[in-house]
Design an enzyme around this catalytic site. Structure first.
Site, PDB file in Angstrom:
ATOM      1  N   GLU A 276     -10.178   1.783   3.727  1.00 16.43           N
ATOM      2  CA  GLU A 276      -9.861   2.982   2.921  1.00 16.43           C
ATOM      3  C   GLU A 276     -11.147   3.523   2.265  1.00 16.43           C
ATOM      4  OE1 GLU A 276      -6.431   2.518   0.137  1.00 16.43           O
ATOM      5  OE2 GLU A 276      -7.870   2.967  -1.441  1.00 16.43           O
TER       6      GLU A 276
ATOM      7  N   HIS B  95      -7.630  -3.595   4.369  1.00 20.10           N
ATOM      8  CA  HIS B  95      -7.054  -2.238   4.389  1.00 20.10           C
ATOM      9  C   HIS B  95      -7.794  -1.383   3.367  1.00 20.10           C
ATOM     10  CE1 HIS B  95      -4.570   0.764   2.327  1.00 20.10           C
ATOM     11  NE2 HIS B  95      -3.955   0.972   3.487  1.00 20.10           N
ATOM     12  N   ASN B  96      -7.988  -1.923   2.183  1.00 21.14           N
ATOM     13  CA  ASN B  96      -8.669  -1.155   1.145  1.00 21.14           C
ATOM     14  C   ASN B  96     -10.143  -0.927   1.476  1.00 21.14           C
ATOM     15  OD1 ASN B  96      -6.210  -1.346  -0.119  1.00 21.14           O
ATOM     16  ND2 ASN B  96      -7.056  -1.798  -2.123  1.00 21.14           N
TER      17      ASN B  96
ATOM     18  N   LYS C 258      -4.425  -6.816   3.131  1.00 24.00           N
ATOM     19  CA  LYS C 258      -4.439  -5.676   2.211  1.00 24.00           C
ATOM     20  C   LYS C 258      -5.863  -5.384   1.731  1.00 24.00           C
ATOM     21  CE  LYS C 258      -3.156  -2.287  -0.304  1.00 24.00           C
ATOM     22  NZ  LYS C 258      -3.668  -2.181  -1.584  1.00 24.00           N
TER      23      LYS C 258
ATOM     24  N   SER D  65       0.833  -1.208   0.000  1.00 20.03           N
ATOM     25  CA  SER D  65       0.000   0.000   0.000  1.00 20.03           C
ATOM     26  C   SER D  65       0.858   1.244   0.000  1.00 20.03           C
ATOM     27  CB  SER D  65      -0.920   0.029   1.222  1.00 20.03           C
ATOM     28  OG  SER D  65      -1.662   1.241   1.192  1.00 20.03           O
TER      29      SER D  65
HETATM   30  C1  6PG Z   1      -3.163   1.431  -1.701  1.00 20.93           C
HETATM   31  C2  6PG Z   1      -4.444   1.532  -2.462  1.00 20.93           C
HETATM   32  C3  6PG Z   1      -4.398   0.855  -3.787  1.00 20.93           C
HETATM   33  C4  6PG Z   1      -5.695   0.890  -4.567  1.00 20.93           C
HETATM   34  C5  6PG Z   1      -6.157   2.235  -4.963  1.00 20.93           C
HETATM   35  C6  6PG Z   1      -7.379   2.253  -5.872  1.00 20.93           C
HETATM   36  O1  6PG Z   1      -3.241   0.934  -0.586  1.00 20.93           O
HETATM   37  O2  6PG Z   1      -2.125   1.854  -2.197  1.00 20.93           O
HETATM   38  O3  6PG Z   1      -5.466   0.929  -1.724  1.00 20.93           O
HETATM   39  O4  6PG Z   1      -4.038  -0.473  -3.563  1.00 20.93           O
HETATM   40  O5  6PG Z   1      -5.519   0.170  -5.712  1.00 20.93           O
HETATM   41  O6  6PG Z   1      -6.425   2.990  -3.842  1.00 20.93           O
HETATM   42  O7  6PG Z   1      -8.415   1.471  -5.397  1.00 20.93           O
HETATM   43  P1  6PG Z   1      -9.871   1.621  -6.017  1.00 20.93           P
HETATM   44  O8  6PG Z   1      -9.706   1.805  -7.494  1.00 20.93           O
HETATM   45  O9  6PG Z   1     -10.590   0.353  -5.720  1.00 20.93           O
HETATM   46  O10 6PG Z   1     -10.469   2.809  -5.381  1.00 20.93           O
END
Ligand code: 6PG
Length: 479
Positions: A188, A184-185, A181, A127
């Site tokens: 996010e 984590h997303n 991960k 990430s």
């Molecule tokens: C990270 C991000 C990354 C992710 C983008 C786009 O931790 O660096 O989570 O892995 O690919 O943020 O994600 P989306 O296109 O699903 O919003």
């Protein structure tokens, strides 16, 4: 001299990780399936300790044994085909790492398949986007511990550091690194949607200008909300579009994209039977945003509350929204970490939740000061059932729940959708209630389907004779 590591895939993430490794003293062989990206990489970043290859065999043979290869290719079928092409060139004991956002089930499958062939497979959650890849990402590696030990010096060297500690540590077996991960997303997504709701409320209800909003986010970044996402939001809201002179935020179409990890987190929550409602609302909010053309049409036909002339005490509401946002964030992380706990138990991974919070403190997109608090919560009580019950979070929730309520009430009154704020509050109120309305659900299930129910006053499974004419109902014990 042989290369110490190979990077396969020279997109932005692969290129930057390779540069990061070279800068940190590794001799890095690089290869891309098509030669254009390798050429571009070489012309831009020709550097010592980077050894470009145009042929897979020479790439693999340039590596010191046991070979270590990091794949930075698109998640999905591409990973399988790259692994297939590498296999005839590898020897037992070599290590393949997958740094993409792969589905953890695919990673489990690849781990098992490669294990049978004597090759170690390490899933590495990465990430931090392109900047993180270059200057220090957060890394979530999983697989065999012994194999991890072989790549740990490289991974820990290139990872971000917080208070001298690398944001990288061994997660657990199989594809658990990609699982970590994925969530984590999911977090996010929830974090971003909560911030978007705070922004929309302050802009559309309270009437703050974009300039004022940028200032608000900047000041919030000096508080317990301090985080990368708050910081970049302040920055985004300060930018003007060069072409039109309008604020950047206003020239960007309000349709959110997604690559799938948020959706997977929600699908997994459903599979495990855990209430990760805020992440899921954030995914749905992106789906709804994508219906732009329909929303434009619907606005002309569907009514909401009449616009109000009310005047707002800006300072008061900025504080309420700040507290509501922090409260929403606490609930979102409580859900995400609960999902880790259940996944860990279900899949036998023994995830260390405190250690995961430590990794997230730096390099990654959800990096935030309050991850230290999450780490402390799990350090003090490794069996903590829910973050909301840890002393710090409990105190904050008790303090801020009223602000979340006030913001939602005002939002709803004005016809503003606040899916993640509302979902956070419903989760909070549901979680803190010793008595839910599920007694009625159980009665209905038993009424129409004789599914049985438990009673509060005795053990066993019961069925009631609902259709008897008398209103006094008999329960019979089924088990
Ligand atoms: C990270 C991000 C990354 C992710 C983008 C786009 O931790 O660096 O989570 O892995 O690919 O943020 O994600 P989306 O296109 O699903 O919003």
């Amino acid at each position: 001299m042989k290369n110490t590591i190979g990077v396969y895939g020279l997109g932005v993430m692969g290129s930057n990780l390779a540069r990061n490794m070279a800068r940190n003293g590794e001799r890095v062989a690089v290869y891309n399936y098509t030669r254009d990206l390798t050429d571009a990489f070489v012309s831009r970043y020709a550097a010592d300790r980077i050894d470009p290859h145009y042929d897979l065999e020479s790439f693999v043979h340039s590596l010191k044994k046991p070979r270590k290869i990091l794949l930075m290719v698109s998640a999905g079928a591409a990973v399988d085909s790259v692994v297939e092409s590498l296999l005839p060139l590898l020897d037992s004991g070599d290590v393949i790492m997958d740094g993409g956002n792969s589905d953890f089930r695919d990673s489990n499958r690849r781990y098992q398949a490669l294990r049978k062939r004597g090759i170690h497979f390490i899933s590495v959650g990465v990430s931090g986007g392109e900047e993180g890849a270059l200057n220090g990402p957060a890394l979530m590696p999983s697989g065999d511990w012994e194999a991890y030990r072989q790549v740990a010096p490289i991974l820990e060297k290139i990872a971000a550091r917080v208070a001298g500690k690398p944001c990288c540590s061994y997660i657990g077996p199989e594809g658990s690194g990609h699982y970590v991960k994925m969530i984590h997303n999911g977090i996010e997504y929830a974090d971003m949607q909560l911030i978007a709701e705070a922004y929309q409320f302050l802009r559309e209800r309270v009437g703050l200008s974009l300039g004022e909003l940028a200032e608000v986010f900047r000041s919030w970044n000096e508080t317990e909300l301090k985080s990368y996402l708050i910081e970049i939001t302040a920055d985004i809201l300060s930018k003007t579009d060069q072409d039109t002179g309008k604020p950047m935020a206003d020239v960007i179409l309000d349709k959110a994209g997604q690559k799938g990890t948020g959706k997977w987190s929600s699908q997994e929550a459903l599979n495990l039977g855990v209430p990760s409602t805020i992440i899921t609302e954030a995914v749905f909010a992106r789906f709804l945003s994508a219906l732009k053309e329909e929303r434009v049409r619907a606005e002309k036909h569907l009514s909401g509350p009449a616009p109000s002339e009310a005047t707002w005490d800006k300072e008061y509401w900025i504080d309420r929204v700040k507290e509501a946002l922090f409260m929403g964030k606490i609930c979102a992380y409580a859900q995400g970490f609960y999902q880790y706990k259940v996944a860990s138990e279900s899949y036998g991974w023994s995830l260390n939740l405190g250690e995961i919070a430590l990794i997230f403190r730096g390099g990654c997109i959800i990096r935030a000061d309050f991850l230290n608090r999450i780490y402390q919560a799990f350090r003090e009580d490794g069996a903590l059932p829910n973050l909301l019950l840890a002393p710090y979070f409990r105190e904050k929730a008790n303090q801020y729940q009223s602000s979340l309520r006030q913001v939602i009430l005002k939002g709803v009154e004005g016809g503003l959708p606040l899916p993640c704020f509302s979902s956070a509050l419903s989760y909070y109120d549901g979680y803190r209630s010793s008595r839910s309305a599920a007694n009625l659900i159980q009665a209905q299930r038993d009424y129409f389907g004789a599914h049985g129910f438990e009673r509060i006053d005795r053990d066993g499974l019961f069925h009631a004779h609902w259709l008897e004419p008398d209103n006094v109902t008999r329960s019979v014990k089924l088990k």
